[in-house]
Motif scaffolding. Structure first.
Motif, PDB file in Angstrom:
ATOM      1  N   ASN A  41       0.805  -1.124   0.065  1.00 51.53           N
ATOM      2  CA  ASN A  41       0.040   0.096  -0.120  1.00 51.53           C
ATOM      3  C   ASN A  41       0.865   1.155  -0.135  1.00 51.53           C
ATOM      4  O   ASN A  41       1.464   1.679   0.797  1.00 51.53           O
ATOM      5  CB  ASN A  41      -0.763   0.015   1.161  1.00 51.53           C
ATOM      6  N   HIS A  49       0.293   4.291  -0.533  1.00 51.93           N
ATOM      7  CA  HIS A  49      -0.182   5.923  -0.145  1.00 51.93           C
ATOM      8  C   HIS A  49      -1.057   5.687   0.933  1.00 51.93           C
ATOM      9  O   HIS A  49      -2.289   5.190   0.504  1.00 51.93           O
ATOM     10  CB  HIS A  49      -0.428   6.540  -1.201  1.00 51.93           C
ATOM     11  N   SER A  50      -0.891   5.828   2.124  1.00 52.35           N
ATOM     12  CA  SER A  50      -1.791   5.933   3.180  1.00 52.35           C
ATOM     13  C   SER A  50      -1.764   7.254   4.089  1.00 52.35           C
ATOM     14  O   SER A  50      -0.632   7.819   4.453  1.00 52.35           O
ATOM     15  CB  SER A  50      -1.654   4.782   4.245  1.00 52.35           C
ATOM     16  N   CYS A  93      -4.344   6.052  -6.825  1.00 48.38           N
ATOM     17  CA  CYS A  93      -5.354   5.734  -5.633  1.00 48.38           C
ATOM     18  C   CYS A  93      -6.810   5.638  -5.930  1.00 48.38           C
ATOM     19  O   CYS A  93      -7.502   6.590  -5.861  1.00 48.38           O
ATOM     20  CB  CYS A  93      -5.244   6.517  -4.243  1.00 48.38           C
ATOM     21  N   THR A 151      -9.907   6.252  -3.777  1.00 45.74           N
ATOM     22  CA  THR A 151      -9.913   7.839  -3.310  1.00 45.74           C
ATOM     23  C   THR A 151     -10.080   8.657  -4.580  1.00 45.74           C
ATOM     24  O   THR A 151     -11.089   9.790  -4.149  1.00 45.74           O
ATOM     25  CB  THR A 151      -8.709   7.725  -2.446  1.00 45.74           C
ATOM     26  N   GLY A 172      -2.223   2.981  -3.878  1.00 41.97           N
ATOM     27  CA  GLY A 172      -2.290   3.109  -2.342  1.00 41.97           C
ATOM     28  C   GLY A 172      -3.865   3.180  -2.127  1.00 41.97           C
ATOM     29  O   GLY A 172      -4.634   3.468  -3.257  1.00 41.97           O
ATOM     30  N   SER A 173      -4.267   3.478  -0.783  1.00 40.08           N
ATOM     31  CA  SER A 173      -5.485   3.394  -0.441  1.00 40.08           C
ATOM     32  C   SER A 173      -5.879   4.853   0.068  1.00 40.08           C
ATOM     33  O   SER A 173      -7.005   5.212   0.494  1.00 40.08           O
ATOM     34  CB  SER A 173      -6.037   2.260   0.745  1.00 40.08           C
ATOM     35  N   ASP A 174      -4.882   5.611   0.134  1.00 41.87           N
ATOM     36  CA  ASP A 174      -4.988   6.887   0.414  1.00 41.87           C
ATOM     37  C   ASP A 174      -5.841   7.480   1.643  1.00 41.87           C
ATOM     38  O   ASP A 174      -5.512   7.008   2.817  1.00 41.87           O
ATOM     39  CB  ASP A 174      -5.327   7.799  -0.687  1.00 41.87           C
ATOM     40  N   GLU A 176      -8.408  -1.950  -5.864  1.00 42.11           N
ATOM     41  CA  GLU A 176      -7.555  -0.759  -6.305  1.00 42.11           C
ATOM     42  C   GLU A 176      -6.896  -1.330  -7.770  1.00 42.11           C
ATOM     43  O   GLU A 176      -6.729  -0.414  -8.731  1.00 42.11           O
ATOM     44  CB  GLU A 176      -6.491  -0.493  -5.307  1.00 42.11           C
TER      45      GLU A 176
END
Length: 423
Positions: A54, A56-57, A276, A279, A303-305, A315
Motif C-alpha cells: 500500500n 500511499h496511506s 489511488c 480515493t 495506494g488506499s490514501d 484498487e
C-alpha cells in the motif's frame, strides 16, 4: 525454519502448482515444486501472490469513511472535514486508530505500507505512534515524513494546519533527521504538495535524504495546477523538475491532471506514480493517464490514501477499469502488470520485497479461487475477479498475521476499528 505449501503460486516466471516455499529467518530460503506435501508444512490453498504494497496511506483519514457524503461538495469541502479529524487527534488516540487501520490492511493482504505522514505537532510523537501501530499489526512501515509549511501558495499555515508545519524547511530537516529506521520501519521523506512547500524549499526537501524514497502529492486537482501556473508560470511537475525532485526514488501520488510535457518529464526521470483509484473516485478528483505514464517510463504503484475502501485487489482492478472508462478500450493493462503495481514495494523503499523468490521477505497472500466471486476464474486473471473478502491467509516475514478476515495477533478488526474511531 518454516515451510508453506502453495496450491498455486505467482512466481516471477508465472503461476506454478504445488509449490513449496521454505523460510529461514523471515526470508525465502528455497522455492520448489513437489509431488508429495511434506509433513508439518502450512497449506495455502487457492492462488498465493506476493504480499501487497500500500504505497500511499493517511491513516487518520480512515475516520472519514461513510461520514462525508450527506451534502455532496468537492475535494475542498471534504478537506475541511479532514481538518476537523486532525484537530482532535493525540498520540494515544492515533496509536489506537492507526493500529486498527493497519490491521484492516493486514487482513486485506497488505504486508507493507507507505504512510504519508504530516500530522507532526512539531515533534515525532505521532510518528512513533505510527511505528508502534505497524509493529502491532504485523506489517512493515515506510514513514514518509512530509514537509508542510504553507496553507497554499503564498499563504501561511493557519489553524489546524499549524499542527502539520515545522515552520521552516530546516526545522523539518532537523526533526526528520532524528527518526531512525529499524527492522520493521524505514524512513522516507515527502513534499506534501507544491501548495504546501514554497518554491525555495522544494530543493532542500528533495535533496535532504538522497538514499531514501521521496513522495509528493502531484496535480490531484485542477485548482492546484492553476495556482501554480499563476504563481510561477510552471506546472507543478515542471516546478518539481526545476527543484531536482523528479528521480527514480521519487513517487508522485495521483498525477491526475497532467500535460503531455508533464508525462514526459515524469517518465524520462523514472519517477514513479502512485494511483489511488477508490480515493480519486470518492473525492471526484478525476482519472489520471496511467497507461501513458507507464509507457513513458514511470513505474506504477497503488495506494488506499484516505481508505474509502481498504481493498488492494479492488484498487488494482480499478486501475484497469478507469482506463477502460477513459479510453473506451479493454486490456489497457495485463493482469501481470496489475499484479506488478499491486506488489511494487520498491516505491516505498523495500525493493527486496514483492516477489516469491529466494532472498525475498517471505510475504505471501493466499487468495481463494472457490468463492462466489472467483469460482471459474482463470487463476492468471484472478486480480480482475477477487476482492479483499477472498484473502484467506496473509504471511509477513514467514509469520501468519491474518486468516479468513481475522487478525491472528489482534483478533476482531471491526472491534479495533470501533475503539480506534471512538465508538
Amino acid at each position: 525454519m518454516k515451510s508453506f505449501w502453495c496450491e498455486r503460486a505467482w512466481l516471477p516466471d508465472g503461476i506454478a502448482s504445488r509449490v513449496l516455499v521454505r523460510v529461514d529467518r523471515g526470508l525465502v530460503s528455497s522455492v520448489s515444486t513437489v509431488d508429495t506435501i511434506p509433513l508439518g508444512v502450512e497449506r495455502l490453498h487457492g492462488l498465493v501472490l506476493p504480499g501487497f504494497a500500500n504505497a500511499h496511506s493517511h491513516a487518520f483519514h480512515r475516520a472519514l469513511r461513510g461520514r462525508t457524503h450527506s451534502d455532496g461538495g468537492t475535494f475542498w469541502s471534504w478537506r475541511e472535514r479532514m481538518y476537523a479529524v486532525a484537530e482532535r487527534l493525540t498520540p494515544e488516540s492515533y496509536l489506537a486508530l492507526a493500529t486498527a487501520v493497519y490491521a484492516e490492511m493486514a487482513v486485506a493482504g497488505v504486508t507493507a505500507v507507505g504512510e504519508f505522514h504530516y500530522l507532526h505537532d512539531g515533534g515525532n510523537e505521532m510518528a512513533e505512534a505510527l511505528r508502534e501501530a505497524a509493529r502491532r499489526a504485523g506489517i512493515r512501515l515506510t514513514l514518509l515524513d512530509a514537509c508542510y509549511l504553507a496553507g497554499g501558495i503564498g499563504q501561511p499555515a493557519r489553524g489546524v494546519q499549524e499542527r502539520f508545519s515545522d515552520g521552516t524547511g530546516d526545522r523539518w530537516l532537523n526533526r526528520v533527521a532524528e527518526l531512525r529506521g529499524d527492522d520493521n520501519t524505514r524512513i522516507g521523506a515527502a513534499i506534501h504538495s507544491v501548495r504546501a512547500v514554497p518554491r525555495g524549499t522544494l530543493s532542500l526537501v528533495a535533496g535532504a535524504f538522497p538514499e531514501r524514497p521521496l513522495h509528493v502529492h502531484l496535480s490531484e486537482q485542477p485548482a492546484e495546477n492553476r495556482a501554480c501556473l499563476e504563481a510561477y508560470g510552471l506546472t507543478p511537475t515542471e516546478l518539481l523538475a526545476e527543484a531536482g525532485a523528479l528521480t527514480p526514488r521519487t513517487t508522485a501520488v495521483h498525477g491526475t491532471h497532467l500535460t503531455a510535457k508533464d508525462i514526459g518529464l515524469l517518465g524520462a526521470t523514472g519517477t514513479g506514480v502512485c494511483f489511488c483509484p477508490t480515493t480519486e473516485a470518492d473525492l471526484a478528483d478525476g482519472i489520471g493517464p496511467a497507461r501513458e505514464l507507464a509507457d513513458a517510463g514511470s513505474p506504477l504503484s497503488l495506494g488506499s490514501d484516505q481508505h474509502a475502501v481498504v481493498d488492494p485487489l479492488l484498487e488494482a482492478r480499478a486501475l484497469e477499469h478507469n482506463e477502460r472508462l477513459r479510453t473506451g478500450e479493454r486490456g489497457r493493462f495485463t493482469p501481470a502488470q496489475l499484479v506488478g503495481a499491486l506488489t511494487n514495494h520498491a516505491s516505498i523503499g523495500w525493493p527486496e520485497a514483492g516477489r516469491i523468490e529466494v532472498g525475498a521477505p517471505a510475504d505471501l497472500v493466499a487468495v481463494r479461487l472457490d468463492s462466489v466471486r472467483t469460482a471459474g476464474a482463470d487463476p492468471e486473471q484472478v486480480v480482475l475477479a477477487a476482492t479483499a473478502s477472498d484473502v484467506r491467509v496473509v504471511v509477513v516475514g514467514g509469520r501468519v498475521v491474518a486468516r479468513d478476515g481475522a487478525h491472528e495477533l489482534l483478533g476482531d478488526v471491526s472491534g479495533l476499528l470501533r475503539t480506534g474511531l471512538g465508538g
